[in-house]
Write a protein that holds these residues in place. Sequence first.
Motif, PDB file in Angstrom:
ATOM      1  N   SER A 110       1.036 -10.749  -8.720  1.00 35.54           N
ATOM      2  CA  SER A 110      -0.269 -10.237  -8.291  1.00 35.54           C
ATOM      3  C   SER A 110      -0.691 -10.854  -6.964  1.00 35.54           C
ATOM      4  CB  SER A 110      -1.323 -10.523  -9.373  1.00 35.54           C
ATOM      5  OG  SER A 110      -1.027  -9.834 -10.568  1.00 35.54           O
ATOM      6  N   LEU A 111      -0.378 -12.132  -6.756  1.00 32.33           N
ATOM      7  CA  LEU A 111      -0.681 -12.757  -5.470  1.00 32.33           C
ATOM      8  C   LEU A 111       0.156 -12.153  -4.355  1.00 32.33           C
ATOM      9  CD1 LEU A 111      -0.987 -16.538  -6.452  1.00 32.33           C
ATOM     10  CD2 LEU A 111      -2.804 -15.094  -5.533  1.00 32.33           C
ATOM     11  N   ILE A 112       1.434 -11.902  -4.624  1.00 38.50           N
ATOM     12  CA  ILE A 112       2.314 -11.332  -3.599  1.00 38.50           C
ATOM     13  C   ILE A 112       1.820  -9.950  -3.166  1.00 38.50           C
ATOM     14  CG2 ILE A 112       4.644 -10.452  -3.176  1.00 38.50           C
ATOM     15  CD1 ILE A 112       5.697 -12.705  -4.945  1.00 38.50           C
ATOM     16  N   LEU A 113       1.355  -9.156  -4.111  1.00 37.54           N
ATOM     17  CA  LEU A 113       0.868  -7.812  -3.788  1.00 37.54           C
ATOM     18  C   LEU A 113      -0.598  -7.815  -3.370  1.00 37.54           C
ATOM     19  CD1 LEU A 113       2.489  -5.786  -6.723  1.00 37.54           C
ATOM     20  CD2 LEU A 113       3.286  -5.944  -4.361  1.00 37.54           C
ATOM     21  N   GLY A 114      -1.410  -8.645  -4.004  1.00 34.80           N
ATOM     22  CA  GLY A 114      -2.848  -8.572  -3.808  1.00 34.80           C
ATOM     23  C   GLY A 114      -3.342  -9.197  -2.522  1.00 34.80           C
ATOM     24  N   VAL A 115      -2.722 -10.285  -2.072  1.00 35.27           N
ATOM     25  CA  VAL A 115      -3.207 -10.959  -0.865  1.00 35.27           C
ATOM     26  C   VAL A 115      -3.039 -10.081   0.376  1.00 35.27           C
ATOM     27  CG1 VAL A 115      -2.868 -12.948   0.654  1.00 35.27           C
ATOM     28  CG2 VAL A 115      -2.928 -13.262  -1.822  1.00 35.27           C
ATOM     29  N   ALA A 145      -2.796  -6.847   0.435  1.00 34.35           N
ATOM     30  CA  ALA A 145      -3.685  -5.699   0.232  1.00 34.35           C
ATOM     31  C   ALA A 145      -5.130  -6.065   0.546  1.00 34.35           C
ATOM     32  CB  ALA A 145      -3.564  -5.192  -1.202  1.00 34.35           C
ATOM     33  N   ALA A 146      -5.567  -7.225   0.092  1.00 28.15           N
ATOM     34  CA  ALA A 146      -6.934  -7.662   0.363  1.00 28.15           C
ATOM     35  C   ALA A 146      -7.152  -7.881   1.858  1.00 28.15           C
ATOM     36  CB  ALA A 146      -7.233  -8.949  -0.406  1.00 28.15           C
ATOM     37  N   TYR A 147      -6.158  -8.420   2.543  1.00 31.18           N
ATOM     38  CA  TYR A 147      -6.280  -8.628   3.992  1.00 31.18           C
ATOM     39  C   TYR A 147      -6.419  -7.298   4.726  1.00 31.18           C
ATOM     40  CZ  TYR A 147      -5.017  -9.998   8.736  1.00 31.18           C
ATOM     41  OH  TYR A 147      -5.007 -10.193  10.093  1.00 31.18           O
ATOM     42  N   SER A 148      -5.608  -6.314   4.345  1.00 30.61           N
ATOM     43  CA  SER A 148      -5.684  -4.990   4.981  1.00 30.61           C
ATOM     44  C   SER A 148      -7.033  -4.337   4.725  1.00 30.61           C
ATOM     45  CB  SER A 148      -4.558  -4.094   4.465  1.00 30.61           C
ATOM     46  OG  SER A 148      -3.289  -4.662   4.734  1.00 30.61           O
ATOM     47  N   MET A 149      -7.511  -4.410   3.485  1.00 29.05           N
ATOM     48  CA  MET A 149      -8.801  -3.801   3.154  1.00 29.05           C
ATOM     49  C   MET A 149      -9.947  -4.491   3.876  1.00 29.05           C
ATOM     50  SD  MET A 149      -8.363  -3.139  -0.947  1.00 29.05           S
ATOM     51  CE  MET A 149      -7.024  -2.102  -1.570  1.00 29.05           C
ATOM     52  N   SER A 150      -9.825  -5.801   4.071  1.00 29.79           N
ATOM     53  CA  SER A 150     -10.889  -6.536   4.745  1.00 29.79           C
ATOM     54  C   SER A 150     -10.905  -6.255   6.239  1.00 29.79           C
ATOM     55  CB  SER A 150     -10.719  -8.038   4.493  1.00 29.79           C
ATOM     56  OG  SER A 150     -11.633  -8.795   5.258  1.00 29.79           O
ATOM     57  N   ARG A 151      -9.749  -6.295   6.874  1.00 35.38           N
ATOM     58  CA  ARG A 151      -9.688  -6.169   8.328  1.00 35.38           C
ATOM     59  C   ARG A 151      -9.831  -4.727   8.819  1.00 35.38           C
ATOM     60  NH1 ARG A 151     -11.163 -10.471   8.209  1.00 35.38           N
ATOM     61  NH2 ARG A 151     -10.148 -12.377   8.925  1.00 35.38           N
ATOM     62  N   PHE A 152      -9.450  -3.759   7.991  1.00 32.53           N
ATOM     63  CA  PHE A 152      -9.514  -2.363   8.416  1.00 32.53           C
ATOM     64  C   PHE A 152     -10.611  -1.585   7.693  1.00 32.53           C
ATOM     65  CE2 PHE A 152      -5.113  -3.756   9.121  1.00 32.53           C
ATOM     66  CZ  PHE A 152      -4.997  -3.507  10.483  1.00 32.53           C
ATOM     67  N   ASN A 153     -11.534  -2.333   7.060  1.00 33.30           N
ATOM     68  CA  ASN A 153     -12.708  -1.730   6.413  1.00 33.30           C
ATOM     69  C   ASN A 153     -12.342  -0.589   5.452  1.00 33.30           C
ATOM     70  OD1 ASN A 153     -14.617  -3.379   7.764  1.00 33.30           O
ATOM     71  ND2 ASN A 153     -14.422  -2.103   9.596  1.00 33.30           N
ATOM     72  N   LEU A 178      -4.374  -8.232 -10.708  1.00 38.41           N
ATOM     73  CA  LEU A 178      -4.309  -7.713  -9.346  1.00 38.41           C
ATOM     74  C   LEU A 178      -5.680  -7.339  -8.777  1.00 38.41           C
ATOM     75  CD1 LEU A 178      -2.412  -7.098  -7.036  1.00 38.41           C
ATOM     76  CD2 LEU A 178      -1.992  -4.843  -8.025  1.00 38.41           C
ATOM     77  N   PRO A 179      -6.502  -6.549  -9.481  1.00 36.70           N
ATOM     78  CA  PRO A 179      -7.844  -6.258  -8.930  1.00 36.70           C
ATOM     79  C   PRO A 179      -8.700  -7.512  -8.748  1.00 36.70           C
ATOM     80  CG  PRO A 179      -7.299  -4.740 -10.713  1.00 36.70           C
ATOM     81  CD  PRO A 179      -6.269  -5.818 -10.738  1.00 36.70           C
ATOM     82  N   MET A 207      -9.990 -12.304  -2.755  1.00 33.49           N
ATOM     83  CA  MET A 207      -9.434 -12.534  -1.425  1.00 33.49           C
ATOM     84  C   MET A 207     -10.114 -11.687  -0.366  1.00 33.49           C
ATOM     85  SD  MET A 207      -7.442 -14.955  -1.915  1.00 33.49           S
ATOM     86  CE  MET A 207      -6.914 -15.018  -0.197  1.00 33.49           C
ATOM     87  N   MET A 208     -10.624 -10.516  -0.706  1.00 34.11           N
ATOM     88  CA  MET A 208     -11.381  -9.724   0.268  1.00 34.11           C
ATOM     89  C   MET A 208     -12.615 -10.495   0.736  1.00 34.11           C
ATOM     90  SD  MET A 208     -11.365  -5.722  -0.876  1.00 34.11           S
ATOM     91  CE  MET A 208     -12.575  -5.371   0.397  1.00 34.11           C
TER      92      MET A 208
END
Length: 271
Positions: free
Chosen positions: A83-88, A90-98, A146-147, A153-154
């Motif tokens: 979950s960390l490998i996939l979620g981190v 993903a959270a970075y992309s969602m945070s930086r690209f709104n 994962l969620p 992380m977001m």
Amino acid sequence: MRARTSYKVFRAVALAVVVLALLAPLAWMVAASLKSNVDIYDPGKALSFSPTLEHYGNVLRQANYLQFIGNSLWVAFAATVLSLILGVPAAYSMSRFNMRKSALVVLMARVIPGVSLLVPWYYVFSNLRMVGGFGVLILSHMFVSLPLIVYIMMGFFDGLPLELEEAGLVDGLTHIGVFRRVTLPLSAPGMATAGILSFIFSWNNFMFALVLSGADTKTLPVAIFDFVGYASIDWGGLMAAATVVTLPIMLIALFVQKYVVSGLTAGATKG
């Protein structure tokens, strides 16, 4: 002055009541695990009894609980790491690209009751002949982990200053290089917080393992049911098994409490 003293007395009494309400069931559980089954049913032996470790011996030797402990550790560890490998990222992309709509979809996966998915999951995984294996348990636990990791992380990435990443880009790093060399080291407290909470939730998960595990992949929360029979309940063994399940998580929570709090508060404000 009198009002302040009254407030302090009220706060102390309220805290004592809350602590007593939280600790009383745990104290009864530990005390019952040290009593014989006859003493458990005797109200006169509520506080005065001869302690015995017989139930713990039965749990660790006869009930194969060492194997179940290993199963729980493996499933919780694997689900957390994946979950960390996939979620981190993903959270970075969602945070930086709104990507707030994508984040809402992830949140919906967290809000949906897991029991509503057990029937389709069982149907799909049984056709794939995965029911009873560790793979299906890890995947089902990742549905919870994962969620949780993505949302923690977001908030953490939202609190990191963009200027640090822009400086990395100016120095010649790519976006992936900035993420690996700048953002990931700074997000270590948030990752620790998300990983700890994910591990705890996975360790305590009962419903998914009850339906999807097998005899050899049974986890500790499900194994407790071995002490519940059709006509009687082995309360001593049940309480000893519950103590074995509860104490490791309580110790982990006690020792990592400050890291969890610091990780959550670090992502609570904008940098």
